[in-house]
Design a protein around this motif. Structure first.
Motif, PDB file in Angstrom:
ATOM      1  N   LYS A 177      66.901  13.914 -36.967  1.00 37.69           N
ATOM      2  CA  LYS A 177      67.259  12.499 -36.938  1.00 37.69           C
ATOM      3  C   LYS A 177      68.670  12.208 -37.453  1.00 37.69           C
ATOM      4  O   LYS A 177      69.139  11.087 -37.363  1.00 37.69           O
ATOM      5  CB  LYS A 177      66.249  11.688 -37.742  1.00 37.69           C
ATOM      6  N   GLY A 178      69.338  13.213 -38.039  1.00 40.62           N
ATOM      7  CA  GLY A 178      70.689  13.010 -38.565  1.00 40.62           C
ATOM      8  C   GLY A 178      70.700  12.123 -39.796  1.00 40.62           C
ATOM      9  O   GLY A 178      71.715  11.510 -40.107  1.00 40.62           O
ATOM     10  N   ASP A 179      69.569  12.056 -40.493  1.00 37.97           N
ATOM     11  CA  ASP A 179      69.427  11.109 -41.595  1.00 37.97           C
ATOM     12  C   ASP A 179      69.681  11.707 -42.978  1.00 37.97           C
ATOM     13  O   ASP A 179      69.288  11.141 -43.988  1.00 37.97           O
ATOM     14  CB  ASP A 179      68.054  10.447 -41.552  1.00 37.97           C
ATOM     15  N   THR A 180      70.362  12.844 -43.026  1.00 36.04           N
ATOM     16  CA  THR A 180      70.738  13.410 -44.316  1.00 36.04           C
ATOM     17  C   THR A 180      72.019  12.728 -44.792  1.00 36.04           C
ATOM     18  O   THR A 180      72.710  12.056 -44.015  1.00 36.04           O
ATOM     19  CB  THR A 180      71.000  14.924 -44.204  1.00 36.04           C
ATOM     20  N   LYS A 181      72.357  12.916 -46.058  1.00 39.56           N
ATOM     21  CA  LYS A 181      73.586  12.324 -46.604  1.00 39.56           C
ATOM     22  C   LYS A 181      74.798  12.814 -45.807  1.00 39.56           C
ATOM     23  O   LYS A 181      75.649  12.015 -45.398  1.00 39.56           O
ATOM     24  CB  LYS A 181      73.721  12.681 -48.081  1.00 39.56           C
TER      25      LYS A 181
ATOM     26  N   GLY B 149      78.137  10.995 -38.982  1.00 38.99           N
ATOM     27  CA  GLY B 149      77.745  10.221 -37.808  1.00 38.99           C
ATOM     28  C   GLY B 149      76.868  10.998 -36.846  1.00 38.99           C
ATOM     29  O   GLY B 149      76.924  10.791 -35.630  1.00 38.99           O
ATOM     30  N   CYS B 150      76.037  11.895 -37.389  1.00 41.30           N
ATOM     31  CA  CYS B 150      75.136  12.676 -36.538  1.00 41.30           C
ATOM     32  C   CYS B 150      74.199  11.763 -35.758  1.00 41.30           C
ATOM     33  O   CYS B 150      73.699  10.783 -36.293  1.00 41.30           O
ATOM     34  CB  CYS B 150      74.299  13.637 -37.384  1.00 41.30           C
ATOM     35  N   LYS B 151      73.972  12.117 -34.533  1.00 36.42           N
ATOM     36  CA  LYS B 151      73.068  11.357 -33.670  1.00 36.42           C
ATOM     37  C   LYS B 151      71.617  11.757 -33.918  1.00 36.42           C
ATOM     38  O   LYS B 151      71.327  12.829 -34.416  1.00 36.42           O
ATOM     39  CB  LYS B 151      73.410  11.586 -32.199  1.00 36.42           C
ATOM     40  N   ASP B 152      70.711  10.890 -33.507  1.00 35.24           N
ATOM     41  CA  ASP B 152      69.280  11.111 -33.648  1.00 35.24           C
ATOM     42  C   ASP B 152      68.771  11.871 -32.420  1.00 35.24           C
ATOM     43  O   ASP B 152      68.687  11.323 -31.328  1.00 35.24           O
ATOM     44  CB  ASP B 152      68.572   9.752 -33.785  1.00 35.24           C
TER      45      ASP B 152
ATOM     46  N   CYS C  35      72.812  18.838 -42.045  1.00 33.14           N
ATOM     47  CA  CYS C  35      73.448  17.619 -41.521  1.00 33.14           C
ATOM     48  C   CYS C  35      72.497  16.846 -40.596  1.00 33.14           C
ATOM     49  O   CYS C  35      72.347  15.639 -40.733  1.00 33.14           O
ATOM     50  CB  CYS C  35      74.725  17.957 -40.758  1.00 33.14           C
TER      51      CYS C  35
ATOM     52  N   MET D  66      74.687  11.403 -42.126  1.00 32.38           N
ATOM     53  CA  MET D  66      75.097  10.000 -42.009  1.00 32.38           C
ATOM     54  C   MET D  66      76.605   9.874 -42.168  1.00 32.38           C
ATOM     55  O   MET D  66      77.249   9.092 -41.463  1.00 32.38           O
ATOM     56  CB  MET D  66      74.338   9.140 -43.011  1.00 32.38           C
ATOM     57  N   LYS D  67      77.187  10.658 -43.077  1.00 28.91           N
ATOM     58  CA  LYS D  67      78.641  10.638 -43.281  1.00 28.91           C
ATOM     59  C   LYS D  67      79.373  11.104 -42.020  1.00 28.91           C
ATOM     60  O   LYS D  67      80.398  10.556 -41.650  1.00 28.91           O
ATOM     61  CB  LYS D  67      79.009  11.513 -44.474  1.00 28.91           C
TER      62      LYS D  67
END
Length: 110
Positions: free
Chosen positions: A42-46, A52-55, A36, A49-50
């Motif tokens: 960076k939280g930039d996985t599918k 709302g993970c923070k960077d 995740c 992003m779904k």
């Protein structure tokens, strides 16, 4: 002389333990969090992003994170109302594992 040697040995053991903890934190993050939060935090996985993970590399965001908040989030999970945004890991990770994860995540800050 004996005191110097004993002190050096103790310092070496502490440094080795800290290095092992960082390595453990990385392995724990890769096994439990990266799907995740992404390998770079960076939280930039599918899934990230779904959800709302923070960077975690964002210094401003990291400034809002305390060790206590991070520990609670990992241990108890994160909920928003009735929706679970992150599952709890308190039943599967030890206190030392959680501490290693917190240390590892704090190191993402740039």
């Amino acid at each position: 002389m004996k005191l110097k040697i004993t002190s050096l040995i103790a310092a070496s053991l502490m440094m080795a333990a800290a290095a092992a903890s960082a390595a453990d934190g990385k392995a724990l993050f890769e096994a439990n969090c990266a799907k995740c939060h992404g390998a770079a935090g960076k939280g930039d996985t599918k899934m990230g992003m779904k959800a709302g993970c923070k960077d975690f590399t964002d210094a401003a965001y990291q400034a809002t994170l305390t060790e206590a908040k991070m520990t609670a989030a990992i241990h108890d999970g994160v909920k928003e109302g009735d929706k679970t945004k992150m599952k709890a890991f308190g039943d599967t990770l030890s206190a030392d594992d959680i501490k290693a994860l917190v240390t590892y995540v704090k190191a993402f800050k740039k």
